[in-house]
Design a protein around this motif. Sequence first.
Motif, mmCIF file in Angstrom:
data_model
loop_
_atom_site.group_PDB
_atom_site.id
_atom_site.type_symbol
_atom_site.label_atom_id
_atom_site.label_comp_id
_atom_site.label_asym_id
_atom_site.label_seq_id
_atom_site.Cartn_x
_atom_site.Cartn_y
_atom_site.Cartn_z
ATOM 1 N N ASN A 104 -10.952 39.590 30.113
ATOM 2 C CA ASN A 104 -11.085 38.140 30.213
ATOM 3 C C ASN A 104 -10.576 37.700 31.584
ATOM 4 N N PRO A 105 -11.361 37.974 32.637
ATOM 5 C CA PRO A 105 -10.854 37.745 34.001
ATOM 6 C C PRO A 105 -10.965 36.289 34.415
ATOM 7 N N GLY A 129 -17.503 39.744 38.742
ATOM 8 C CA GLY A 129 -17.342 39.193 37.414
ATOM 9 C C GLY A 129 -16.055 38.440 37.166
ATOM 10 N N ILE A 130 -15.320 38.095 38.219
ATOM 11 C CA ILE A 130 -14.118 37.286 38.024
ATOM 12 C C ILE A 130 -14.552 35.843 37.797
ATOM 13 N N ASN A 131 -14.112 35.281 36.678
ATOM 14 C CA ASN A 131 -14.558 33.944 36.303
ATOM 15 C C ASN A 131 -13.585 32.920 36.879
ATOM 16 N N PHE A 132 -14.048 32.169 37.864
ATOM 17 C CA PHE A 132 -13.188 31.159 38.492
ATOM 18 C C PHE A 132 -13.327 29.863 37.723
ATOM 19 N N GLN A 133 -12.205 29.454 37.105
ATOM 20 C CA GLN A 133 -12.256 28.268 36.261
ATOM 21 C C GLN A 133 -12.298 27.009 37.112
ATOM 22 N N ASN A 143 -22.934 33.375 28.456
ATOM 23 C CA ASN A 143 -21.681 34.007 28.860
ATOM 24 C C ASN A 143 -20.541 33.005 28.997
ATOM 25 N N GLY A 144 -20.742 31.760 28.517
ATOM 26 C CA GLY A 144 -19.706 30.752 28.655
ATOM 27 C C GLY A 144 -19.851 29.991 29.963
ATOM 28 N N ARG A 145 -18.773 29.299 30.325
ATOM 29 C CA ARG A 145 -18.815 28.516 31.559
ATOM 30 C C ARG A 145 -18.334 29.384 32.716
#
Lengths: 188, 174
Positions: A104-105, A129-133, A143-145
């Motif tokens: 969960n990056p 694939g790092i998810n920057f919020q 895949n979400g936001r």
Amino acid sequence: MTIEGIANLLKEKFPDAGIEARLESRHPHVIVKPEHWLTVAEFLRNDPQLKFDWLRCITGVDYIEDKQLAAIYDFHSTQRPAQSDGLWSARGELSVKVLAPRDNPMVPSVCHLWGAADWHERETYDLVGINFQNHPDSVDDLNGRHPRRILCPDDWQGHPLQKDYEFPLEYHGIPAVTEFGQTRPLHG
Amino acid sequence: MSWIENRFEEGLIVTSLDWAINWGRSNAIWPMTFGLACCAIEMMAVGASRFDIDRFGAGAFRATPRQSDLMIVAGTVTYKMASRVKRLYHQMPEPKYVIAMGACTIGGGPYFKHGYHVVKGVDLVVPVDVYVPGCPPRPEALLEGLMRLQDKIRGQSIAKDRWRDVKEEAFASA
């Protein structure tokens, strides 16, 4: 201020951010936990002693053995006098490594602090694939936001530079794997 | 041929319709202005004065597929680009030809093994007439490819459908 001084200043200022200084490495850097990264970034950007106003690069690394993804930020300060004899020196530079768990990056976006982060974060999401919020250019899908992709097509599956990435078998009817099969090296 | 001899003025040319049409087509192959990667630089060199593709009547690079006869796929075709290549090809009017220029367009080239995003040959997307190998090919090689395409056009006949085999195959598999 030397890089040791910056590291000590950060440790003093954020005692519970898990700040770790790796100054003996060939790319001296400071490790920050993702949940504290936003406050540390604001400090780096705005502190009158530091004034890191230039984000030069964001690099994504897949540490598959440690089950971690890393976003590495390279900062430079153009306002702080670095050395009397020249503008470019390691004194005006700092690298920060933010380690996030691989399953969960989540790392907060720093686009509001450095405009350059916009495309860099999109690319790091796309390939590593790092998810920057709270990225300003985010999309919602299965895949979400997450930040919008920048290099691969919008409907691409997976993140190609992750070490366990599976090559697509076909893309929109174009066969991708030849009769020689998938020949990429195996990791992990 | 006494029935035709000396019956016309000077300057009359006798030819077959096929020959005349093929002569016109093969000497005015207008390529599309279309470059994808580094091979396009060599294609530009072919268009410039040193190599001068205009010697073969193919120097009129058109900025629209609707006025083009030839698509020189010069450079790496990615999956993202493949749909655009296909669309441009379909927008060209018949008779249309494709030259696959360089290793990437022929079979993926250096991206064959580890290129997750590279189409392993543009012939998976559009039908290719002439393959020009090289990484990138020398301008002379592209000119050679153009001449081979001219040979191919000269072998055509208006009485024969170019796509007959393809159509029959598609019909049989449908």
